[in-house]
Design a protein around this motif. Structure first.
Motif, PDB file in Angstrom:
ATOM      1  N   THR A 115       0.834  -1.199   0.000  1.00 30.33           N
ATOM      2  CA  THR A 115       0.000   0.000   0.000  1.00 30.33           C
ATOM      3  C   THR A 115       0.871   1.253   0.000  1.00 30.33           C
ATOM      4  OG1 THR A 115      -0.227  -0.277   2.376  1.00 30.33           O
ATOM      5  CG2 THR A 115      -2.084  -0.930   1.032  1.00 30.33           C
ATOM      6  N   TRP A 116       2.103   1.134   0.480  1.00 32.80           N
ATOM      7  CA  TRP A 116       2.982   2.303   0.365  1.00 32.80           C
ATOM      8  C   TRP A 116       3.325   2.567  -1.091  1.00 32.80           C
ATOM      9  CZ3 TRP A 116       8.035   4.059  -0.648  1.00 32.80           C
ATOM     10  CH2 TRP A 116       8.241   5.362  -0.205  1.00 32.80           C
ATOM     11  N   GLY A 117       3.579   1.477  -1.836  1.00 31.03           N
ATOM     12  CA  GLY A 117       3.792   1.628  -3.272  1.00 31.03           C
ATOM     13  C   GLY A 117       2.587   2.289  -3.918  1.00 31.03           C
ATOM     14  N   LEU A 118       1.400   1.861  -3.500  1.00 31.16           N
ATOM     15  CA  LEU A 118       0.161   2.454  -4.020  1.00 31.16           C
ATOM     16  C   LEU A 118       0.102   3.943  -3.708  1.00 31.16           C
ATOM     17  CD1 LEU A 118      -2.698   1.978  -5.234  1.00 31.16           C
ATOM     18  CD2 LEU A 118      -3.478   1.717  -2.884  1.00 31.16           C
ATOM     19  N   SER A 119       0.530   4.305  -2.493  1.00 34.08           N
ATOM     20  CA  SER A 119       0.447   5.717  -2.115  1.00 34.08           C
ATOM     21  C   SER A 119       1.374   6.559  -2.996  1.00 34.08           C
ATOM     22  CB  SER A 119       0.776   5.900  -0.636  1.00 34.08           C
ATOM     23  OG  SER A 119       2.153   5.947  -0.425  1.00 34.08           O
ATOM     24  N   MET A 122      -0.504   7.009  -6.226  1.00 37.44           N
ATOM     25  CA  MET A 122      -1.624   7.949  -6.089  1.00 37.44           C
ATOM     26  C   MET A 122      -1.122   9.383  -5.982  1.00 37.44           C
ATOM     27  SD  MET A 122      -4.257   5.835  -3.651  1.00 37.44           S
ATOM     28  CE  MET A 122      -5.621   6.993  -3.638  1.00 37.44           C
ATOM     29  N   GLN A 123      -0.051   9.581  -5.214  1.00 37.94           N
ATOM     30  CA  GLN A 123       0.493  10.947  -5.076  1.00 37.94           C
ATOM     31  C   GLN A 123       0.902  11.504  -6.430  1.00 37.94           C
ATOM     32  OE1 GLN A 123       3.645  11.618  -2.269  1.00 37.94           O
ATOM     33  NE2 GLN A 123       2.553  10.518  -0.682  1.00 37.94           N
ATOM     34  N   GLN A 124       1.568  10.657  -7.224  1.00 36.63           N
ATOM     35  CA  GLN A 124       2.029  11.133  -8.514  1.00 36.63           C
ATOM     36  C   GLN A 124       0.842  11.405  -9.438  1.00 36.63           C
ATOM     37  OE1 GLN A 124       5.061  12.152  -9.219  1.00 36.63           O
ATOM     38  NE2 GLN A 124       4.193  12.825 -11.169  1.00 36.63           N
ATOM     39  N   THR A 125      -0.212  10.589  -9.297  1.00 38.36           N
ATOM     40  CA  THR A 125      -1.416  10.824 -10.099  1.00 38.36           C
ATOM     41  C   THR A 125      -2.024  12.179  -9.752  1.00 38.36           C
ATOM     42  OG1 THR A 125      -1.781   8.467  -9.923  1.00 38.36           O
ATOM     43  CG2 THR A 125      -3.557   9.760 -10.865  1.00 38.36           C
TER      44      THR A 125
ATOM     45  N   VAL B 310      18.285   0.084  -7.376  1.00 35.88           N
ATOM     46  CA  VAL B 310      17.187   1.046  -7.246  1.00 35.88           C
ATOM     47  C   VAL B 310      17.724   2.470  -7.338  1.00 35.88           C
ATOM     48  CG1 VAL B 310      15.345   1.889  -5.765  1.00 35.88           C
ATOM     49  CG2 VAL B 310      15.803  -0.534  -5.886  1.00 35.88           C
ATOM     50  N   ASN B 311      18.865   2.728  -6.703  1.00 29.34           N
ATOM     51  CA  ASN B 311      19.379   4.094  -6.713  1.00 29.34           C
ATOM     52  C   ASN B 311      19.885   4.518  -8.081  1.00 29.34           C
ATOM     53  OD1 ASN B 311      19.219   5.476  -4.097  1.00 29.34           O
ATOM     54  ND2 ASN B 311      20.113   3.562  -3.406  1.00 29.34           N
ATOM     55  N   PHE B 312      20.520   3.564  -8.791  1.00 31.70           N
ATOM     56  CA  PHE B 312      20.939   3.913 -10.149  1.00 31.70           C
ATOM     57  C   PHE B 312      19.721   4.160 -11.022  1.00 31.70           C
ATOM     58  CE2 PHE B 312      25.407   2.580  -9.556  1.00 31.70           C
ATOM     59  CZ  PHE B 312      25.951   3.717 -10.096  1.00 31.70           C
ATOM     60  N   GLY B 313      18.703   3.314 -10.821  1.00 32.44           N
ATOM     61  CA  GLY B 313      17.468   3.517 -11.555  1.00 32.44           C
ATOM     62  C   GLY B 313      16.896   4.884 -11.269  1.00 32.44           C
ATOM     63  N   LYS B 314      16.916   5.244  -9.987  1.00 30.20           N
ATOM     64  CA  LYS B 314      16.376   6.540  -9.581  1.00 30.20           C
ATOM     65  C   LYS B 314      17.150   7.677 -10.240  1.00 30.20           C
ATOM     66  CE  LYS B 314      14.989   8.818  -5.325  1.00 30.20           C
ATOM     67  NZ  LYS B 314      14.958   8.670  -3.873  1.00 30.20           N
ATOM     68  N   THR B 315      18.488   7.582 -10.183  1.00 33.29           N
ATOM     69  CA  THR B 315      19.311   8.647 -10.767  1.00 33.29           C
ATOM     70  C   THR B 315      19.069   8.747 -12.268  1.00 33.29           C
ATOM     71  OG1 THR B 315      20.930   7.967  -9.147  1.00 33.29           O
ATOM     72  CG2 THR B 315      21.634   9.582 -10.746  1.00 33.29           C
ATOM     73  N   ALA B 316      19.136   7.593 -12.951  1.00 31.25           N
ATOM     74  CA  ALA B 316      19.012   7.615 -14.407  1.00 31.25           C
ATOM     75  C   ALA B 316      17.613   8.027 -14.830  1.00 31.25           C
ATOM     76  CB  ALA B 316      19.358   6.240 -14.967  1.00 31.25           C
ATOM     77  N   PHE B 317      16.616   7.443 -14.147  1.00 29.43           N
ATOM     78  CA  PHE B 317      15.250   7.614 -14.601  1.00 29.43           C
ATOM     79  C   PHE B 317      14.668   8.949 -14.176  1.00 29.43           C
ATOM     80  CE2 PHE B 317      11.249   5.801 -15.958  1.00 29.43           C
ATOM     81  CZ  PHE B 317      11.686   4.875 -16.869  1.00 29.43           C
ATOM     82  N   SER B 318      14.954   9.356 -12.924  1.00 29.13           N
ATOM     83  CA  SER B 318      14.290  10.558 -12.436  1.00 29.13           C
ATOM     84  C   SER B 318      14.864  11.808 -13.084  1.00 29.13           C
ATOM     85  CB  SER B 318      14.381  10.637 -10.918  1.00 29.13           C
ATOM     86  OG  SER B 318      15.710  10.737 -10.527  1.00 29.13           O
ATOM     87  N   GLU B 319      16.080  11.699 -13.657  1.00 28.16           N
ATOM     88  CA  GLU B 319      16.589  12.856 -14.407  1.00 28.16           C
ATOM     89  C   GLU B 319      15.821  13.012 -15.702  1.00 28.16           C
ATOM     90  OE1 GLU B 319      20.769  12.197 -14.867  1.00 28.16           O
ATOM     91  OE2 GLU B 319      21.145  12.610 -12.748  1.00 28.16           O
ATOM     92  N   ALA B 324       7.430   9.940 -14.372  1.00 28.08           N
ATOM     93  CA  ALA B 324       7.229   8.499 -14.508  1.00 28.08           C
ATOM     94  C   ALA B 324       7.939   7.735 -13.395  1.00 28.08           C
ATOM     95  CB  ALA B 324       7.730   8.029 -15.865  1.00 28.08           C
ATOM     96  N   TRP B 325       8.954   8.343 -12.806  1.00 29.84           N
ATOM     97  CA  TRP B 325       9.751   7.619 -11.832  1.00 29.84           C
ATOM     98  C   TRP B 325       8.925   7.110 -10.650  1.00 29.84           C
ATOM     99  CZ3 TRP B 325      13.187   4.491 -10.508  1.00 29.84           C
ATOM    100  CH2 TRP B 325      13.578   4.369  -9.179  1.00 29.84           C
ATOM    101  N   LEU B 326       8.064   7.971 -10.114  1.00 28.96           N
ATOM    102  CA  LEU B 326       7.281   7.541  -8.949  1.00 28.96           C
ATOM    103  C   LEU B 326       6.315   6.417  -9.315  1.00 28.96           C
ATOM    104  CD1 LEU B 326       6.499  10.693  -6.827  1.00 28.96           C
ATOM    105  CD2 LEU B 326       7.847   8.721  -6.218  1.00 28.96           C
ATOM    106  N   TYR B 327       5.744   6.503 -10.545  1.00 30.91           N
ATOM    107  CA  TYR B 327       4.888   5.398 -10.995  1.00 30.91           C
ATOM    108  C   TYR B 327       5.692   4.109 -11.052  1.00 30.91           C
ATOM    109  CZ  TYR B 327       1.249   8.634 -12.577  1.00 30.91           C
ATOM    110  OH  TYR B 327       0.259   9.563 -12.632  1.00 30.91           O
ATOM    111  N   LEU B 328       6.880   4.222 -11.655  1.00 31.83           N
ATOM    112  CA  LEU B 328       7.710   3.031 -11.826  1.00 31.83           C
ATOM    113  C   LEU B 328       8.106   2.455 -10.479  1.00 31.83           C
ATOM    114  CD1 LEU B 328       9.172   1.380 -14.088  1.00 31.83           C
ATOM    115  CD2 LEU B 328      11.213   2.623 -13.414  1.00 31.83           C
ATOM    116  N   MET B 329       8.521   3.349  -9.588  1.00 27.87           N
ATOM    117  CA  MET B 329       8.973   2.887  -8.275  1.00 27.87           C
ATOM    118  C   MET B 329       7.810   2.258  -7.510  1.00 27.87           C
ATOM    119  SD  MET B 329      11.574   4.382  -5.791  1.00 27.87           S
ATOM    120  CE  MET B 329      11.355   4.981  -4.151  1.00 27.87           C
ATOM    121  N   GLY B 330       6.664   2.946  -7.493  1.00 23.70           N
ATOM    122  CA  GLY B 330       5.504   2.393  -6.802  1.00 23.70           C
ATOM    123  C   GLY B 330       5.087   1.065  -7.405  1.00 23.70           C
ATOM    124  N   GLY B 331       5.055   1.023  -8.743  1.00 23.67           N
ATOM    125  CA  GLY B 331       4.647  -0.196  -9.432  1.00 23.67           C
ATOM    126  C   GLY B 331       5.606  -1.344  -9.166  1.00 23.67           C
TER     127      GLY B 331
END
Lengths: 308, 391
Positions: A115-119, A122-125, B310-319, B324-331
């Motif tokens: 659910t943290w991943g979900l949050s 959602m935040q980015q949405t 994860v950190n390399f992904g963050k650096t490469a992707f979030s730049e 999209a980075w937060l979607y990718l990370m959350g997903g």
């Protein structure tokens, strides 16, 4: 504190007490939603704050649409928006339960992480849809202003409205839990899941409804939140720890406990904030709660049902 | 040899460890410019937290959402020492009160607070780096595990502690540097830590300590104590009834994980040159759990690699695509938790069977293209694989 006279202190406590009532109402609504979900299946919903933000954004959307298409409806839209916020959050909650949570019931810690991943999503949405800036719905006239029964004492009307809303929701939830047949099935499932299944209760649908209900109440919390602050993508995450502490400190699954601890936490924060500058009031409150929880982990009103 | 067997149960484990050592100690330093290597060093300092989480979460089943607290405490202990060294009376002579850190001067503080005094000593500061987090974790752990608090409750309370500490640091600017943190760190006992040479030295120090910590963790996991921990995770009551002190074992692991995190924090400060409350609070604490989950909560090496990936992904992707980075990370996180609870390391471990299938498939294809000889080779490969890939 010696520089304050007794009269001053009385007024300060009253003023901050009333200011704390808005916070209390939001925390109570957040806590009630969490308590239903947490009490029901021991699931910690880290996205609960985002459901609150979803409710707040729904109210904002309703406000914008009303102003655009039906300005004459302006004074009344807020009441309708609360219902819409409830329904939207409940629907999203049911979908989340169906897609994600139901697969993780046997791993409560993993639910917390998922659910943290979900949050995050959602935040980015919210950020992509409504922008990073905070938004405020236009509140109807009758919610503005304050009522002053005596000199030096102003009671904000929106605070009273939100308090009324929180009390109404609490009463409705209590009635629902203890008088309706769904409430009976829900309590049966909490007490003994296997036995409930054996006597013909569909525990899966009870779970889904409970999760949806909790999320819906978070949506109402979001609607209440719009009257005291502006909504940003990360508004929800700012309240999430407080809301958890309300539930845990009150004693999980105890609605009365949530009520008492939400009141205590909100009032302590509000009054301490006056005497200590900055975030120190909040730090002191949290510290007291954490220490109290270490000494008495079962919280104020422990449930008599043994955890499984 | 017995000791070696305790560290690595199989040949495969020893080989993967050797490959990992070669990667971070030889290949990366040769392949990357110092700027990138410094970043790797920063990510590896999160690896200390990840090792602690493997012991605590993977092996003990206790999820702490407050590891950033210990990382931060270690980091602040080191940063306070470095800051005091950087604020000698000569270089701070323009201040109202020379000889105290600049942010204290900005906040009208005229005397060094008492809790800063001991950090003038390098010995004290470097001991405090891991003793202070260890002590605090011991107190918290002892108070909670003795009352049989665990699971979700422990996670929430540790998260609240992370919030308290980050708010507390943030709100006391005069004593802690506030939101900006402690910056402008220059020398360690007169040795400039900002030069390229120093950065290489610090990177290798970090790698050395990380490998030592990883070996310690592997040792603990493979001893009898490690097995008791796992037993506690899976059947707490039985272990308790067998006479083990569950609370004490858990407190020990929690304190050890905190000490490792503190060490990581100190190495972070040395390599990055600052410390701020943004590395202490809820989000960094939970991010470190993510690194561990992605890499594999049961595998020490996997968790460290998780930090890097994860950190390399963050650096490469979030730049490139910050949205999209937060979607990718959350997903990714949801997917890992739902479908691969043992993370990358778990996927690799299980891939023994997948590999066999792939090779069989490949052999079938080869047979069509080039009969006889290649098929023989492929089937030999099939026979070879289970020996090395079995855990």
């Amino acid at each position: 504190m010696e520089s304050y006279s007794w009269e001053d202190l009385q007024n300060i406590f009253l003023m901050q007490g009333f200011a704390g009532i808005s916070l209390f109402s939001v925390l109570l609504l957040m806590g009630l939603g969490l308590a239903v979900i947490f009490g029901q299946m021991g699931v910690i919903n880290m996205a609960h704050g985002e459901f609150m933000a979803l409710g707040a954004y729904t109210v904002y959307l309703c406000s914008t649409l009303t102003a655009e298409y039906a300005p004459s409806f302006g004074p009344y839209y807020f009441v309708v928006a609360i219902f819409i916020a409830f329904i939207i959050c409940a629907l999203v909650g049911a979908a989340v339960e169906w897609l994600m949570i139901r697969r993780l019931y046997h791993r409560p810690l993993d639910t917390l992480l998922a659910t943290w991943g979900l949050s995050l999503i959602m935040q980015q949405t919210f950020r992509s849809t409504f922008g990073a800036r905070e938004v405020t719905p236009t509140l109807p006239e009758w919610l503005m202003g304050s009522y002053s029964p005596k000199e030096g004492l102003d009671i904000p009307i929106n605070g009273m409205f939100v308090l009324g809303l929180a009390i109404a929701v609490s009463l409705a939830l209590l009635l629902f839990m203890y008088k309706s047949s769904f409430g009976l099935r829900l309590r049966a499932t909490v007490q003994n899941r296997k036995m409930s299944g054996a006597v013909g209760i569909n525990t899966n649908s009870v779970d889904r409804l409970a999760f949806a209900l909790g999320c819906g109440i978070a949506g109402i919390a979001g609607a209440a939140f719009t009257t005291i602050g502006s909504t940003g993508p990360d508004s929800g995450s700012r309240y999430i720890v407080d809301a958890f502490l309300v539930v845990v400190f009150g004693g999980a699954a105890s609605l009365m406990g949530s009520l008492a601890s939400a009141f205590g936490i909100a009032q302590a924060q509000s009054i301490l904030e006056f005497f200590l500058e900055g975030t120190k009031g909040k730090v002191a409150t949290l510290l007291v709660i954490v220490v109290a929880l270490m000494i008495r982990p079962q919280g104020l009103f422990p449930s008599k049902v043994r955890a499984h | 040899m017995i000791f070696f067997r305790t560290l690595f149960k199989t040949k495969g484990e020893a080989i993967s460890f050797a490959v990992f050592v070669a990667l971070i100690a030889i290949i990366l330093p040769l392949a990357l410019p110092i700027f990138r290597l410094n970043l790797v060093g920063k990510y590896l300092s999160y690896g200390f937290v990840a090792i602690g989480l493997v012991l605590l979460w993977g092996r003990c089943g206790i999820l702490s959402l407050g590891q950033g607290v210990f990382f931060g405490l270690g980091g602040y202990c080191m940063a306070m020492f470095l800051k005091l060294e950087a604020s000698d009376p000569v270089s701070t002579s323009i201040q109202t009160t020379p000889g105290i850190p600049d942010f204290m001067d900005w906040n009208q503080i005229t005397q060094l607070p008492w809790f800063w005094e001991p950090f003038k000593s390098f010995t004290f500061a470097s001991c405090a780096v891991f003793l202070l987090p260890g002590l605090i974790a011991f107190i918290i752990g002892w108070a909670m595990f003795r009352r049989r608090v665990g699971g979700v409750y422990f996670a929430i309370i540790t998260q609240a502690i992370a919030l308290i500490l980050s708010l507390g640091i943030d709100g006391n600017q005069g004593f802690t540097g506030g939101r900006n943190g402690i910056t402008d760190l220059k020398t360690l006992l007169g040795w400039d830590i900002r030069t390229t040479g120093a950065q290489y030295t610090l990177y290798f120090l970090c790698v050395f300590l990380l490998l030592a910590s990883a070996l310690l963790a592997k040792y603990i996991i493979n001893t009898r104590f490690g097995r008791v921990l796992m037993a506690m995770r899976d059947r707490e009551d039985r272990v308790r009834f067998s006479g083990y002190d569950v609370a004490m074992c858990r407190t020990f692991v929690f304190a050890l994980a905190a000490m490792l995190s503190g060490l990581g924090g100190a190495l972070f400060v040395l390599q990055v040159g600052f410390m701020s409350p943004s590395l202490v609070g809820i989000i960094p604490s939970i991010e470190m759990v993510i690194f561990t989950a992605v890499g594999g909560r049961l595998s020490v090496i996997g968790a460290i690699l998780g930090c890097l990936i994860v950190n390399f992904g963050k650096t490469a992707f979030s730049e490139a695509y910050p949205d999209a980075w937060l979607y990718l990370m959350g997903g990714t996180f949801i997917a890992v938790v739902m479908f691969f609870p043992d993370g990358l390391a778990g996927i690799i471990e299980k891939s023994g069977t997948i590999k066999t299938k792939l090779v069989t498939l490949g052999a079938g294809l080869m047979k069509k293209l080039k009969p006889a000889e290649s098929a023989e080779k492929a089937s030999a490969a099939v026979a070879e694989i289970p020996k090395t890939a079995e855990p």
